[in-house]
Design a protein around this motif. Sequence first.
Motif, PDB file in Angstrom:
ATOM      1  N   PRO A 102       0.761  -1.223  -0.602  1.00 24.15           N
ATOM      2  CA  PRO A 102      -0.067   0.094  -0.093  1.00 24.15           C
ATOM      3  C   PRO A 102       0.602   1.176  -0.177  1.00 24.15           C
ATOM      4  O   PRO A 102       0.724   2.016  -0.693  1.00 24.15           O
ATOM      5  CB  PRO A 102      -0.913   0.318   1.304  1.00 24.15           C
ATOM      6  CG  PRO A 102      -0.896  -1.784   2.169  1.00 24.15           C
ATOM      7  CD  PRO A 102       0.509  -2.351   0.984  1.00 24.15           C
ATOM      8  N   ARG A 103       1.618   1.165   1.145  1.00 27.01           N
ATOM      9  CA  ARG A 103       3.031   3.017   0.558  1.00 27.01           C
ATOM     10  C   ARG A 103       3.462   3.114  -0.667  1.00 27.01           C
ATOM     11  O   ARG A 103       3.489   3.929  -1.195  1.00 27.01           O
ATOM     12  CB  ARG A 103       4.605   2.115   1.850  1.00 27.01           C
ATOM     13  CG  ARG A 103       4.694   3.599   2.163  1.00 27.01           C
ATOM     14  CD  ARG A 103       5.938   3.017   3.519  1.00 27.01           C
ATOM     15  NE  ARG A 103       7.249   1.913   3.004  1.00 27.01           N
ATOM     16  CZ  ARG A 103       7.783   2.039   2.035  1.00 27.01           C
ATOM     17  NH1 ARG A 103       7.994   3.286   2.031  1.00 27.01           N
ATOM     18  NH2 ARG A 103       8.331   0.746   2.680  1.00 27.01           N
ATOM     19  N   LEU A 104       4.014   1.615  -1.355  1.00 28.11           N
ATOM     20  CA  LEU A 104       4.650   1.868  -2.917  1.00 28.11           C
ATOM     21  C   LEU A 104       3.276   2.265  -3.343  1.00 28.11           C
ATOM     22  O   LEU A 104       3.331   3.184  -4.607  1.00 28.11           O
ATOM     23  CB  LEU A 104       5.266   0.317  -3.409  1.00 28.11           C
ATOM     24  CG  LEU A 104       6.314   0.011  -2.643  1.00 28.11           C
ATOM     25  CD1 LEU A 104       6.882  -0.704  -3.550  1.00 28.11           C
ATOM     26  CD2 LEU A 104       6.788   1.679  -3.109  1.00 28.11           C
ATOM     27  N   LEU A 105       1.829   2.157  -3.271  1.00 30.07           N
ATOM     28  CA  LEU A 105       1.116   2.268  -4.677  1.00 30.07           C
ATOM     29  C   LEU A 105       0.523   4.044  -3.872  1.00 30.07           C
ATOM     30  O   LEU A 105      -0.254   4.885  -4.457  1.00 30.07           O
ATOM     31  CB  LEU A 105      -0.916   1.885  -4.036  1.00 30.07           C
ATOM     32  CG  LEU A 105      -0.186   0.126  -4.751  1.00 30.07           C
ATOM     33  CD1 LEU A 105      -1.904  -0.289  -4.871  1.00 30.07           C
ATOM     34  CD2 LEU A 105      -0.273   0.495  -6.042  1.00 30.07           C
ATOM     35  N   GLY A 106       0.970   4.225  -2.741  1.00 28.16           N
ATOM     36  CA  GLY A 106       1.052   5.700  -2.458  1.00 28.16           C
ATOM     37  C   GLY A 106      -0.507   6.175  -1.292  1.00 28.16           C
ATOM     38  O   GLY A 106      -0.966   6.612  -1.826  1.00 28.16           O
ATOM     39  N   LEU A 107      -1.231   5.628  -1.089  1.00 29.50           N
ATOM     40  CA  LEU A 107      -2.431   5.037  -0.473  1.00 29.50           C
ATOM     41  C   LEU A 107      -1.844   6.105   0.289  1.00 29.50           C
ATOM     42  O   LEU A 107      -0.242   5.952   1.542  1.00 29.50           O
ATOM     43  CB  LEU A 107      -2.661   3.840   0.316  1.00 29.50           C
ATOM     44  CG  LEU A 107      -2.973   3.026  -0.998  1.00 29.50           C
ATOM     45  CD1 LEU A 107      -3.480   1.573  -0.710  1.00 29.50           C
ATOM     46  CD2 LEU A 107      -4.126   3.452  -2.337  1.00 29.50           C
ATOM     47  N   GLY A 108      -3.052   6.437   1.723  1.00 26.81           N
ATOM     48  CA  GLY A 108      -2.375   7.428   2.422  1.00 26.81           C
ATOM     49  C   GLY A 108      -2.442   6.283   3.588  1.00 26.81           C
ATOM     50  O   GLY A 108      -2.596   5.857   3.946  1.00 26.81           O
ATOM     51  N   ARG A 109      -1.878   7.605   5.277  1.00 28.95           N
ATOM     52  CA  ARG A 109      -1.577   6.452   6.093  1.00 28.95           C
ATOM     53  C   ARG A 109      -2.639   5.968   7.203  1.00 28.95           C
ATOM     54  O   ARG A 109      -2.528   5.078   7.807  1.00 28.95           O
ATOM     55  CB  ARG A 109      -1.028   7.410   7.191  1.00 28.95           C
ATOM     56  CG  ARG A 109      -0.060   7.285   8.460  1.00 28.95           C
ATOM     57  CD  ARG A 109      -0.064   8.363   9.256  1.00 28.95           C
ATOM     58  NE  ARG A 109       1.427   8.843   8.725  1.00 28.95           N
ATOM     59  CZ  ARG A 109       2.587   8.425   9.608  1.00 28.95           C
ATOM     60  NH1 ARG A 109       2.758   7.426  10.123  1.00 28.95           N
ATOM     61  NH2 ARG A 109       3.436   8.853   8.965  1.00 28.95           N
ATOM     62  N   GLU A 110      -3.695   6.237   7.047  1.00 28.68           N
ATOM     63  CA  GLU A 110      -5.050   6.419   7.403  1.00 28.68           C
ATOM     64  C   GLU A 110      -5.364   4.728   7.062  1.00 28.68           C
ATOM     65  O   GLU A 110      -6.111   3.601   6.612  1.00 28.68           O
ATOM     66  CB  GLU A 110      -5.826   6.960   7.124  1.00 28.68           C
ATOM     67  CG  GLU A 110      -6.157   7.969   8.707  1.00 28.68           C
ATOM     68  CD  GLU A 110      -7.092   9.016   8.481  1.00 28.68           C
ATOM     69  OE1 GLU A 110      -8.513   8.673   8.031  1.00 28.68           O
ATOM     70  OE2 GLU A 110      -6.601   9.935   9.106  1.00 28.68           O
TER      71      GLU A 110
END
Lengths: 690, 289
Positions: free
Chosen positions: A481-489
């Motif tokens: 998810p982080r690589l996808l650029g999803l937000g922290r929440e």
Amino acid sequence: MNPPRTRPAPGPTATATPSVTPSAAPADGTGPDTGADPGPGSGPLVRLRGVRVRHHAAGTWTGEGTDLELFPGELVLLLGPSGAGKSGLALTVNGLIPHSAPADLDGAVLVRGTDTRTTGTARLCTEVGMVFQDPDAQIVTRTVLDEVCFGPENTLVPAAEVERRALAALRAVGLDTGPAGLRRDPASLSGGERQRLALACALAMRPAVLVLDEPTANLDPLAVRDFYRVLAGLRRNGTTALLIEHQLDDAAPLADRVVVLDHRARVRAQGPPREVFGRHARLLAEVGGWRPAAVEIAERMGPAPGGTTPLTPEELADAVRADSVPARTVPARTTPAGHPGGAQSPCAARPLPRPADSPADTPDRPAGSGGAPVAELRSVTVRRQGRTVLDAVSLTVPPGDFLAVAGTNGAGKTTLLRTLAGLTAVSHGEARVEGRPVRTGARGRRAGGWPGAAGRIGYVFQNPEHQFVTGSVRAELAHGPRLLGLGREETGARVDAALDRFGLTRYAERSPFLLSHGEKRRLSVATALITGPRLLLLDEPTFGQDRARTAELLALVDEVRAAGTTVVAVTHDLQLVADHAAHLALLSRGRLTAHAPVRDVLCDDTLLDAAGLRPPPVRRFAARLAAHDPVWSRVCRLDDLGRPGEFDGFAGAVTPVGPDEPDDRGGPEGPHGADDRDGRDGPAGGEDRP
Amino acid sequence: MTTDRPGSAPHGPAPGPHSPAGDPPQAGRGFLRRVDPLVKLGVSLVAMAVAYLAGDPAVPAFLLLAAVAVHLAGTLPHPGRALPALAAAGLLLCWFTVLFALLASADVGAGTPIALSWGPLHLHAGALRYGALVAARIGAIAALSLLAGAGTTPEGLRTALVCRARVPYRFAHAALAGLQFVPVFRAEADHIRAAHRMRGADGGRGPLAAARRAARMLVPLLAGGIRHAERVSLAMDARGFGAHPRRTERRLPRRTLADPAYCLGALAVLATATTTGHALLSPVLPGVP
């Protein structure tokens, strides 16, 4: 040399034991050991008394103490759940525990009266020959002959005798003993040949007992069959063996006695295989052990014919033919009307039009069967080091499909999967996922991140450890998810949901490498799914796993498929393919030799044979019957034979479950009425049988 | 039968016939494979010492040429493979000569005539001689190391170590078994690299990203490697490895005339190099009067 012995009854069912010829000597050349000779009348070759093992890494004792005896000329098949410490028990027999392996021994192991606590492996190695699971980890030299000679050389057998023994052992396992064969590098042998080489290495020690610890867990079905053919030959010569195995189709018929351990490593049942597999179904299910496919087939068909439990599909088929099985078990509706000659569909550039009732189209499947393909290979050729690994392969995977890819080792299965994922550079042709070309290497990275860009593709590797890239389970899940650029929440919410769903919440802060194997597998699937991929690629997801883990993984796969994910899986397990996949592609030396609905491929023996594959058990069973009754000609799924829960006594009703619904979702409710929907031309019931 | 149990055998490796069947693939075709690996190693070490200590570039240059000639004659390699390697090595040595001549301090060339001029660049004969000396030493030592292993198989070296040098067989064998790890590790690393790429954990450029990648691969590679090593070690123990202080050697090294002949030849070459090497090679070496 061996004293006449009467074998003590190993269990309540010993009367039914197929008699073991008392004159059957153990492997020749193993006279009793002076001093250690147990003397006449004292039966067992190996005796385990209250044996427990404590691995230093784990720190706790495994089980509550196992008692086991092994008599001369006997082959004992040891079953039990993973974690019960079967491998540990195997290592105690020749003293590797406690003398070599980092583990402690409690209780006593006596080999021909010699206590292994005081006698080390150095002396026991001529009494007990071992074959381990991993063929690669048993090879220490560069030629086949050196490998077999290694053991006898260590025990100071004179050089001329060493080679005589080595050649005899190689002949016994059916390996080439010509000059070229002897000079081959073991690394150049196939997995099956390497494992038979390991068996020859054990035999060259002329042991009194063989201990085989899951010897076929890493082999493909044909290699498994060949291995057990060799073992059957050794059995005829009276070899004594302790066999730990969970692929029972070939092993069970060889066993004189089956011993079932529970989770605490206590012997819960033992006896001849027919007794154990016939009577202890519940216990076997409880301990998560596999059963021979023939037993499962028979169970779905009703009470065991003639009171005996069949151990092989062929045997069961003969029993059915002899009409000792109620007629109600005839399968129905296995010839899809929309499939004339569907079996002759090799090398299709596109899959054949699916029959209306194929799993991908059952009403609960996500819509989009008419939509653009999720994955596509267009005449893809891959060359590596001058070798053509994939040769002009074209295939299309429609949305919601479950495509299985099968073939022998080196046929290009994993390369096909890697091509779809953009992990392998393509020499010719093009791979597309969701209509966009798959890019490899630096070009792919520049064009939008990693191969699984935008979370389009999830990939589950054969060894879950390989794909861990962070230091904790939580970070591992958050990585995608982080690589996808999803937000922290959003990331946090997804991670928490995944932890919960995969039962990993307890281990959130633990290093992925410290999980158990089953947990590692779950985590690897979770990391592949957390980005919500449209395409899930699985590489040998069930290799070397026991029944419980396999069932768990397949349930997950069925679940994600129901949610709309397309699945492509490489596997050796064709029964699993038959029961779960929608389409099957066969690869042979890099070429696509078939791509069609599973039933069309699996019911075509010529296709399977050409690809070097062995038909799955249900198909072998049905094929034997089909020669006499064409009703069976398209049966290959377990569910074609009815479901285990449905048997409700001797009602005599046919159990005609639609062959093309692999699971209950969307399927007809009961055993009746499922077959009349489309008025198929297949016989509807047992009445048609003579 | 168990009559061949240990205990009565005399000291030293149990005797055995030389068995051609199932021998590992031989290295090369020429006479070098018949020379004992330890003899080759010893000769090369002595020659390397001479090449290193000599102050005259002619000596290492002569040894370099001799080593290459013996290597070629002793292994008879395919010309298609040997010629490009030789050409590359020759070019490299020429470059080394010039490079080290340029790097030589000014005193080395002081007082000697200018041997080469190229634009503003002047190379004194002394500097050139120094460059030739260094390049010849490097070349001689490299060629002699290759010669030390030419025609030697890992099995041959192990047998020689155990039977001739009395190295404990456990050590010699463990080293050989280690060779089997290489392909296993390579395949494992390939899988891990692919898996990490799939996870998007191979991004970034430059040495820092490369170091991070390597560190990430290290954990699974080590975990797998240790497990593999444990399994191999158990499998070896199960087959009696280490059970006795010695083990049967099926391939006893035969004492042939090849060993003394090789030593005598080496002595002759060393003598020629130190006495007449200068006279023979000075016309072709740069900077040598």
